[in-house]
Design a protein around this motif. Structure first.
Motif, PDB file in Angstrom:
ATOM      1  N   SER A 123      48.768  41.104  44.027  1.00 48.82           N
ATOM      2  CA  SER A 123      49.003  39.888  44.800  1.00 48.82           C
ATOM      3  C   SER A 123      50.268  39.219  44.272  1.00 48.82           C
ATOM      4  O   SER A 123      50.852  39.636  43.285  1.00 48.82           O
ATOM      5  N   THR A 124      50.665  38.149  44.948  1.00 40.66           N
ATOM      6  CA  THR A 124      51.858  37.409  44.536  1.00 40.66           C
ATOM      7  C   THR A 124      51.525  36.309  43.542  1.00 40.66           C
ATOM      8  O   THR A 124      52.405  35.540  43.159  1.00 40.66           O
ATOM      9  N   MET A 125      50.285  36.256  43.099  1.00 42.36           N
ATOM     10  CA  MET A 125      49.846  35.165  42.233  1.00 42.36           C
ATOM     11  C   MET A 125      49.807  35.617  40.774  1.00 42.36           C
ATOM     12  O   MET A 125      49.668  36.800  40.494  1.00 42.36           O
ATOM     13  N   PRO A 126      49.892  34.651  39.840  1.00 40.16           N
ATOM     14  CA  PRO A 126      49.731  35.002  38.420  1.00 40.16           C
ATOM     15  C   PRO A 126      48.282  35.372  38.138  1.00 40.16           C
ATOM     16  O   PRO A 126      47.380  35.047  38.916  1.00 40.16           O
ATOM     17  N   ASN A 127      48.061  36.030  37.010  1.00 37.93           N
ATOM     18  CA  ASN A 127      46.709  36.424  36.652  1.00 37.93           C
ATOM     19  C   ASN A 127      45.844  35.195  36.393  1.00 37.93           C
ATOM     20  O   ASN A 127      46.231  34.292  35.665  1.00 37.93           O
ATOM     21  N   HIS A 128      44.650  35.186  37.025  1.00 31.87           N
ATOM     22  CA  HIS A 128      43.732  34.057  36.872  1.00 31.87           C
ATOM     23  C   HIS A 128      42.429  34.472  36.200  1.00 31.87           C
ATOM     24  O   HIS A 128      41.443  33.764  36.306  1.00 31.87           O
ATOM     25  N   ASP A 129      42.407  35.617  35.519  1.00 33.02           N
ATOM     26  CA  ASP A 129      41.181  36.119  34.899  1.00 33.02           C
ATOM     27  C   ASP A 129      40.129  36.349  35.975  1.00 33.02           C
ATOM     28  O   ASP A 129      39.086  35.694  36.015  1.00 33.02           O
ATOM     29  N   ASN A 130      40.412  37.299  36.857  1.00 25.89           N
ATOM     30  CA  ASN A 130      39.508  37.594  37.964  1.00 25.89           C
ATOM     31  C   ASN A 130      38.216  38.218  37.453  1.00 25.89           C
ATOM     32  O   ASN A 130      38.235  39.162  36.673  1.00 25.89           O
ATOM     33  N   GLU A 131      37.081  37.688  37.919  1.00 26.39           N
ATOM     34  CA  GLU A 131      35.794  38.110  37.391  1.00 26.39           C
ATOM     35  C   GLU A 131      34.897  38.806  38.408  1.00 26.39           C
ATOM     36  O   GLU A 131      34.014  39.557  38.032  1.00 26.39           O
ATOM     37  N   ASP A 132      35.077  38.544  39.703  1.00 20.99           N
ATOM     38  CA  ASP A 132      34.250  39.241  40.690  1.00 20.99           C
ATOM     39  C   ASP A 132      34.953  39.240  42.033  1.00 20.99           C
ATOM     40  O   ASP A 132      35.915  38.502  42.256  1.00 20.99           O
ATOM     41  N   ILE A 133      34.430  40.062  42.935  1.00 15.40           N
ATOM     42  CA  ILE A 133      35.065  40.274  44.227  1.00 15.40           C
ATOM     43  C   ILE A 133      33.984  40.553  45.266  1.00 15.40           C
ATOM     44  O   ILE A 133      32.978  41.195  44.953  1.00 15.40           O
ATOM     45  N   ALA A 134      34.174  40.035  46.476  1.00 15.55           N
ATOM     46  CA  ALA A 134      33.183  40.210  47.541  1.00 15.55           C
ATOM     47  C   ALA A 134      33.893  40.513  48.855  1.00 15.55           C
ATOM     48  O   ALA A 134      34.854  39.837  49.231  1.00 15.55           O
ATOM     49  N   TRP A 135      33.393  41.521  49.545  1.00 13.63           N
ATOM     50  CA  TRP A 135      33.908  41.910  50.860  1.00 13.63           C
ATOM     51  C   TRP A 135      33.328  40.966  51.904  1.00 13.63           C
ATOM     52  O   TRP A 135      32.108  40.832  52.038  1.00 13.63           O
ATOM     53  N   PHE A 136      34.211  40.281  52.663  1.00 10.34           N
ATOM     54  CA  PHE A 136      33.798  39.361  53.721  1.00 10.34           C
ATOM     55  C   PHE A 136      33.974  40.069  55.057  1.00 10.34           C
ATOM     56  O   PHE A 136      35.042  40.054  55.659  1.00 10.34           O
ATOM     57  N   ALA A 137      32.899  40.729  55.488  1.00  9.85           N
ATOM     58  CA  ALA A 137      32.954  41.596  56.667  1.00  9.85           C
ATOM     59  C   ALA A 137      33.410  40.886  57.950  1.00  9.85           C
ATOM     60  O   ALA A 137      34.151  41.484  58.751  1.00  9.85           O
TER      61      ALA A 137
END
Length: 334
Positions: free
Chosen positions: A86-100
């Motif tokens: 992405s174009t953003m700085p690292n934010h310590d990403n912890e989880d991800i969810a698919w929004f169908a």
């Protein structure tokens, strides 16, 4: 740590499952030739054998994985097929969810306590899940950890890893506290809904080790309206021998519980009733190492017999000291 635990580690016990009848557990597997070392902290299913995975260290964005699961729910192969930055700085990403509904991804970030929407090309859409103020101001180390979405129930779910500031003591070996977490819901319109109180078990460790972490590391929302909650305790003594991760998978039913408003105090609230589905332990022993810090979990495909596959991924901290591995594990739920 109790003498019983030490004995189990010394003899090299690597996985100690205690399973309910409705859960089948498959052995964890690693694929060092096809998956690069990472800090994999969240996973979501995109359909077929495709998954999106986030890491809590490195560049902002997500990895694309292919994970092949056989007819009984075991992992046959897994490979990373690319990284979408992405174009953003690292934010310590912890989880991800698919929004169908919109074919987008929502990613929770621990560093700034935000849940942002991204396109499959890694472009931020500008939309956020509007977290209530009670989630703000807590230590990043105990901030947002878990996120899931279900297209049948039309709800997102998230929670902090540990007890929020102002909600009580955070559990550690010796203080007698249990982590009390606010599980927060959102609807398809990205509006904040009800909160529910979730209370974790007490720590297994009896003495504070050199490193200790305990919290809810992942959530998954089946179509039946229940919520699967992964409790994870990670204890590392100074010697490293005897380090362990204890994982317990619980099921709760939010619609059968009393909810409360985000502005309410949790004092006096009744915790959700929870049912233990399965538990297992991994460790560093004298003979072998199976230690796996499972931070990512998602619903995967359903098997031909209708049972649901649950896919878990561990955070090896970039295969720390050349000892840890990027383990993947599956559970099959009736």
């Amino acid at each position: 740590m109790t003498s019983r635990l030490i004995l189990m580690f010394i003899v090299g016990c690597l996985s100690l499952p205690v399973m309910a009848q409705q859960v089948e557990e498959h052995e964890q597997v690693a694929f060092p030739d096809s998956i690069p070392a990472g800090g994999y902290s969240g996973i979501t299913w995109l359909g077929d054998d495709r998954y999106a995975v986030v890491s809590d260290n490195g560049k902002d964005g997500f990895f694309l994985f292919r994970i092949s699961i056989d007819s009984v729910g075991a992992v046959r192969s897994a490979a990373c097929t690319g990284f979408v930055g992405s174009t953003m700085p690292n934010h310590d990403n912890e989880d991800i969810a698919w929004f169908a509904p919109d074919s987008t991804l929502f990613i929770s970030s621990e560093r700034d306590t935000q849940i942002r929407e991204f396109s499959l090309q890694g472009v931020p859409t500008g939309r956020l899940l509007p977290l209530p103020d009670v989630f703000r101001g807590t230590s990043p180390a105990y901030s947002l950890e878990a996120l899931t979405y279900n297209a049948v129930t039309h709800r997102f779910w998230t929670t902090s890893e540990s007890t929020l500031e102002g909600d009580g003591l955070r559990a550690d070996p010796g203080n007698g506290a249990r982590n009390r977490l606010r599980i927060q819901s959102f609807d398809d319109s990205l509006r904040a809904g009800a909160q529910y109180l979730y209370e974790m078990d007490e720590p297994m460790a009896q003495v504070m080790p050199e490193r200790f972490a305990m919290g809810v590391s992942a959530l998954a929302a089946p179509d039946d309206g229940s919520l699967l909650v992964l409790e994870r305790e990670f204890a590392v003594p100074e010697s490293k021998i005897g380090a362990f991760v204890s994982c317990r998978l619980y099921q709760v039913w939010p619609d059968q519980e009393k909810s409360f408003l985000p502005t309410d105090s949790i004092a006096g609230q009744t915790p959700m009733k929870k049912t233990l589905l399965t538990e297992w332990m991994t460790a560093i022993g004298l003979l072998e190492v199976s230690l796996a810090n499972y931070e990512g979990m998602c619903l995967g495909p359903k098997l031909p017999d209708g049972r649901q596959v649950l896919v878990l991924i561990s955070d090896s901290q970039n295969q720390y000291e050349g000892v840890l591995k990027d383990w993947i594990k599956t559970l099959v739920i009736d």
